[in-house]
Write a protein that holds these residues in place. Structure first.
Motif, mmCIF file in Angstrom:
data_model
loop_
_atom_site.group_PDB
_atom_site.id
_atom_site.type_symbol
_atom_site.label_atom_id
_atom_site.label_comp_id
_atom_site.label_asym_id
_atom_site.label_seq_id
_atom_site.Cartn_x
_atom_site.Cartn_y
_atom_site.Cartn_z
ATOM 1 N N SER A 217 0.819 -1.220 0.000
ATOM 2 C CA SER A 217 0.000 0.000 0.000
ATOM 3 C C SER A 217 0.850 1.267 0.000
ATOM 4 O O SER A 217 0.417 2.315 -0.482
ATOM 5 C CB SER A 217 -0.941 0.003 1.203
ATOM 6 O OG SER A 217 -0.211 0.060 2.419
ATOM 7 N N ASP B 193 -5.220 5.820 -4.228
ATOM 8 C CA ASP B 193 -5.271 7.002 -3.365
ATOM 9 C C ASP B 193 -5.313 6.554 -1.897
ATOM 10 O O ASP B 193 -5.150 5.375 -1.587
ATOM 11 C CB ASP B 193 -6.476 7.867 -3.721
ATOM 12 C CG ASP B 193 -7.787 7.088 -3.621
ATOM 13 O OD1 ASP B 193 -7.786 5.971 -3.059
ATOM 14 O OD2 ASP B 193 -8.818 7.611 -4.097
ATOM 15 N N GLU B 194 -5.537 7.502 -0.982
ATOM 16 C CA GLU B 194 -5.506 7.180 0.445
ATOM 17 C C GLU B 194 -6.566 6.150 0.828
ATOM 18 O O GLU B 194 -6.302 5.223 1.609
ATOM 19 C CB GLU B 194 -5.699 8.462 1.268
ATOM 20 C CG GLU B 194 -4.483 9.390 1.261
ATOM 21 C CD GLU B 194 -3.214 8.696 1.748
ATOM 22 O OE1 GLU B 194 -3.286 7.917 2.721
ATOM 23 O OE2 GLU B 194 -2.163 8.911 1.143
ATOM 24 N N ALA B 195 -7.770 6.282 0.301
ATOM 25 C CA ALA B 195 -8.825 5.324 0.625
ATOM 26 C C ALA B 195 -8.469 3.920 0.141
ATOM 27 O O ALA B 195 -8.698 2.919 0.843
ATOM 28 C CB ALA B 195 -10.142 5.780 -0.009
ATOM 29 N N MET B 196 -7.872 3.846 -1.047
ATOM 30 C CA MET B 196 -7.484 2.542 -1.580
ATOM 31 C C MET B 196 -6.304 1.957 -0.800
ATOM 32 O O MET B 196 -6.237 0.741 -0.568
ATOM 33 C CB MET B 196 -7.128 2.683 -3.061
ATOM 34 C CG MET B 196 -7.017 1.347 -3.788
ATOM 35 S SD MET B 196 -8.579 0.465 -3.906
ATOM 36 C CE MET B 196 -9.414 1.442 -5.145
ATOM 37 N N ASP C 76 -5.717 2.384 2.330
ATOM 38 C CA ASP C 76 -6.279 1.890 3.588
ATOM 39 C C ASP C 76 -6.953 0.533 3.373
ATOM 40 O O ASP C 76 -6.818 -0.378 4.203
ATOM 41 C CB ASP C 76 -7.286 2.905 4.129
ATOM 42 C CG ASP C 76 -7.841 2.487 5.482
ATOM 43 O OD1 ASP C 76 -7.046 2.353 6.440
ATOM 44 O OD2 ASP C 76 -9.065 2.275 5.568
ATOM 45 N N ALA C 77 -7.654 0.375 2.227
ATOM 46 C CA ALA C 77 -8.326 -0.888 1.922
ATOM 47 C C ALA C 77 -7.313 -2.009 1.711
ATOM 48 O O ALA C 77 -7.514 -3.149 2.151
ATOM 49 C CB ALA C 77 -9.205 -0.728 0.685
ATOM 50 N N ARG D 219 -8.907 -5.662 2.460
ATOM 51 C CA ARG D 219 -10.273 -5.700 1.932
ATOM 52 C C ARG D 219 -10.320 -6.508 0.628
ATOM 53 O O ARG D 219 -9.349 -6.537 -0.128
ATOM 54 C CB ARG D 219 -10.764 -4.285 1.665
ATOM 55 C CG ARG D 219 -10.836 -3.406 2.895
ATOM 56 C CD ARG D 219 -12.128 -3.658 3.675
ATOM 57 N NE ARG D 219 -12.202 -2.838 4.869
ATOM 58 C CZ ARG D 219 -12.622 -1.581 4.890
ATOM 59 N NH1 ARG D 219 -12.983 -0.988 3.762
ATOM 60 N NH2 ARG D 219 -12.682 -0.908 6.030
ATOM 61 N N ILE E 115 -14.784 1.593 -3.808
ATOM 62 C CA ILE E 115 -13.947 2.778 -3.583
ATOM 63 C C ILE E 115 -13.500 3.367 -4.918
ATOM 64 O O ILE E 115 -13.546 4.585 -5.129
ATOM 65 C CB ILE E 115 -12.719 2.414 -2.718
ATOM 66 C CG1 ILE E 115 -13.173 1.953 -1.328
ATOM 67 C CG2 ILE E 115 -11.763 3.599 -2.617
ATOM 68 C CD1 ILE E 115 -12.058 1.362 -0.492
ATOM 69 N N SER F 91 -16.134 5.339 -6.842
ATOM 70 C CA SER F 91 -16.366 6.684 -6.312
ATOM 71 C C SER F 91 -15.344 7.678 -6.842
ATOM 72 O O SER F 91 -15.557 8.893 -6.794
ATOM 73 C CB SER F 91 -16.331 6.660 -4.782
ATOM 74 O OG SER F 91 -15.020 6.353 -4.314
ATOM 75 N N GLU F 92 -14.221 7.151 -7.367
ATOM 76 C CA GLU F 92 -13.167 8.013 -7.912
ATOM 77 C C GLU F 92 -13.199 8.054 -9.441
ATOM 78 O O GLU F 92 -12.250 8.507 -10.079
ATOM 79 C CB GLU F 92 -11.790 7.508 -7.449
ATOM 80 C CG GLU F 92 -11.595 7.509 -5.946
ATOM 81 C CD GLU F 92 -11.606 8.908 -5.371
ATOM 82 O OE1 GLU F 92 -11.202 9.846 -6.096
ATOM 83 O OE2 GLU F 92 -12.035 9.076 -4.215
#
Length: 587
Positions: free
Chosen positions: A459, A534-537, A539-540, A545, A553, A556-557
């Motif tokens: 990540s 990105d940051e959300a990805m 974290d996943a 996940r 996720i 949404s981008e």
């Protein structure tokens, strides 16, 4: 540089009786220099080769790969003030078939186009050799008007117009059978070598390769069978039968190819890999050769690497405008890992080469580790993996990191050790490109985790993943407006963004013609899906996940799947829905 085709600009001129001389050929060579097609040093090299082989200078230029046959034809047209033939201006039936026989036309490389009012329009590949045209004029008591045709186009139309004659046994095949009517095991190595170097065998192999290159094939498969040797070519991703060769030719054919690839002709029990560098139609071609023992003899696959057919330019790969913009933005990153995923033959390496070409500047040090090196890139230090001597991906990468690189391309991440070194390179300030075998972009994180890479390392280093496939383009010559667009329009409305401009008149279907060998498709383009981490990805990925959660996720981008990207190409008439379903397995 190349000559612009002057199709139909100049009217055909009759033979003027001017003698062809060595001075004329030299003047023609000077024209090529003035046009920027060759350099003086290359001309001197060709001149020496022509003197040594007693060959005409312009023909030596093509054989040495210094000038392509297409450019040579353009030069002929300019020098002799003759037009080049438009590819779609060929007759549909043979002209004067009863009087001008197939063997004569094939041997002399001429083809009648039209005969009207005692004037014969004649296509010629070599205007310096005017004797065949004069002979035809005497035979028919007709005035001859010559037009220039490229050798590749001549061969294609000769095959199309004289199919029945083409189906007859090849003279070279018949001759080879008479000298080699025995299994390779019954012949000693020296006898095999002698047979394989005889002119008919050499011509037969050269013809197989040349025909495959003309058809833009990516691979040639030579498959020994009980009753014949099948030669098949992979064109636009599909294998097509090219020809059948008599089984008695197997030993000579295989031996000739192995000699060209510098392989051991005495070893028939083990697989071997080699490489052939040759010139076809005046264009340098690189061929990867793989042999494999089978029940009926050695099978051979030759991968054709023609740099002239591959444009290493991101703008010409067929990527969508949004994907291309995002990808170019990623190339400016100072560090991180950019992955391209997809099955074998999906164009991953070509995309990475295009990325390297975009970054190939004097202020950057670029390295690549490949197995094998497909195309040689000027300005990139390319390393060929050789496991038999211990030069593996990890070994080469460790050495590269001590060579002060800026950008590193890894042919493929196959194991944990390679993956760890790629991560290490990204963490120490390098931009890393590589490929991975996964079905989707979102599956890359799972695949690397399965290899044993820690999610937190992944990540923190991975910048983006792009999955891609190659789909066949509709043939531009025979594609027509779709006869029943309604169900396709419904599917496009359901999947494409609401603001996508849809027009049912843009939907097309293939009919099939001579140009596309009746398939309705010619050439290929790329469909892709790009996921920027990105940051959300991140974290996943760190939390492990699954792909479904990561897809939410990504959507949404602005994430667009392979299937949706393919549908956008259907909507503009570039390909068909059936083709998209074939490569994406969507339902």
């Amino acid at each position: 540089m190349s000559f612009e085709p002057n199709y139909g600009v100049v009217s055909p001129r009759p033979l003027d009786g001017a003698p062809i001389s060595a001075t004329s050929v030299d003047d023609f060579a000077d024209l090529l220099i003035r046009s920027g097609l060759i350099e003086a040093s290359a001309l001197d090299r060709a001149r020496k080769a022509a003197e040594a082989t007693a060959e005409r200078l312009d023909l030596a230029l093509v054989k040495l790969g210094l000038v392509s046959e297409d450019n040579l034809a353009g030069g002929y047209a300019r020098y002799f003030d003759l037009p080049l033939i438009q590819p779609n201006n060929w007759p549909t039936e043979p002209i004067l078939r009863d009087r001008l026989k197939f063997p004569f036309l094939k041997t002399n490389r001429i083809l009648p186009l039209a005969f009207d009012r005692n004037i014969l329009r004649l296509a010629v590949t070599d205007p310096f050799n005017d004797e065949p045209a004069r002979a035809v004029g005497y035979l028919l008591d007709a005035e001859i008007e010559r037009l220039i045709v490229t050798p590749a186009e001549f061969d294609r139309m000769l095959r199309a117009l004289y199919r029945r004659a083409r189906d007859e046994p090849d003279d070279d095949e018949v001759h080879v059978v008479t000298v080699s009517n025995a299994d390779g095991a019954d012949l000693d190595v020296q006898r095999l070598r002698d047979i394989a170097n005889e002119a008919p065998v050499v011509r037969l192999v050269n013809q197989i390769i040349a025909n495959a290159v003309e058809q833009a094939a990516s691979d040639i498969h030579i498959e020994p069978r009980p009753d014949a040797i099948a030669v098949r070519c992979r064109i636009d991703g599909f294998l097509q039968q090219a020809r059948q060769i008599q089984p008695a030719l197997r030993a000579a054919l295989v031996t000739r190819i192995k000699i060209m690839a510098k392989l051991d002709i005495a070893e028939r029990r083990l697989p071997q890999d080699g490489r052939i560098k040759t010139a076809v139609r005046g264009v340098e071609i690189d061929i990867r050769v793989s042999t494999l023992p089978t029940a009926f003899g050695e099978g051979i696959v030759m991968r054709i690497l023609d740099r002239t057919r591959v444009e290493l330019d991101l703008a010409k790969l067929g990527l969508g405008a949004t994907t291309q913009t995002r990808l170019r933005g990623l190339l400016s990153l100072p560090n991180g890992i950019i992955l391209v995923t997809g099955p074998t033959g999906s164009g991953k390496t070509t995309t990475l080469y295009a990325a390297l070409e975009a970054l190939n500047r004097p202020d950057l040090k670029l390295f690549s580790v490949e197995d094998p090196i497909e195309y040689q890139l000027s300005g990139v230090s390319q390393i060929q993996v050789q496991p038999q001597i211990g030069l593996t991906f990890p070994t080469a990468l460790r050495s590269i990191l001590r060579q002060d690189p800026d950008i590193i391309m890894i042919g493929e991440i196959r194991d944990l050790e390679t993956a760890k070194i790629a991560v290490q390179a990204a963490l120490t300030g390098h931009l890393v490109f590589s490929t991975l075998h996964t079905n989707s972009a979102l599956g890359a994180a799972t695949r690397l985790t399965d290899l044993g890479l820690e999610p937190y390392l992944l990540s923190s280093t991975i910048a983006a993943v792009m999955a891609q496939r190659l789909v066949r383009r509709l043939c531009p010559k025979c594609a027509r407006r779709h006869s029943d667009p309604t169900p396709i329009i419904k599917q496009l409305f359901a999947e494409l963004p609401a603001d996508f401009p849809l027009d049912e008149t843009s939907l097309k279907e293939g009919v099939g013609c001579e140009s596309c060998s009746g398939t309705g498709y010619r050439g290929r383009t790329t469909i892709s899906e790009l996921v920027i981490i990105d940051e959300a990805m991140r974290d996943a990925i760190t939390k492990g996940r699954d792909e479904r959660a990561m897809e939410q996720i990504a959507r949404s981008e602005g994430y667009s799947s392979l299937y949706v990207d393919g549908l956008s190409k259907v909507a503009i008439g570039e390909t068909t829905l059936q083709e998209i379903l074939r490569v994406t397995r969507a339902s």
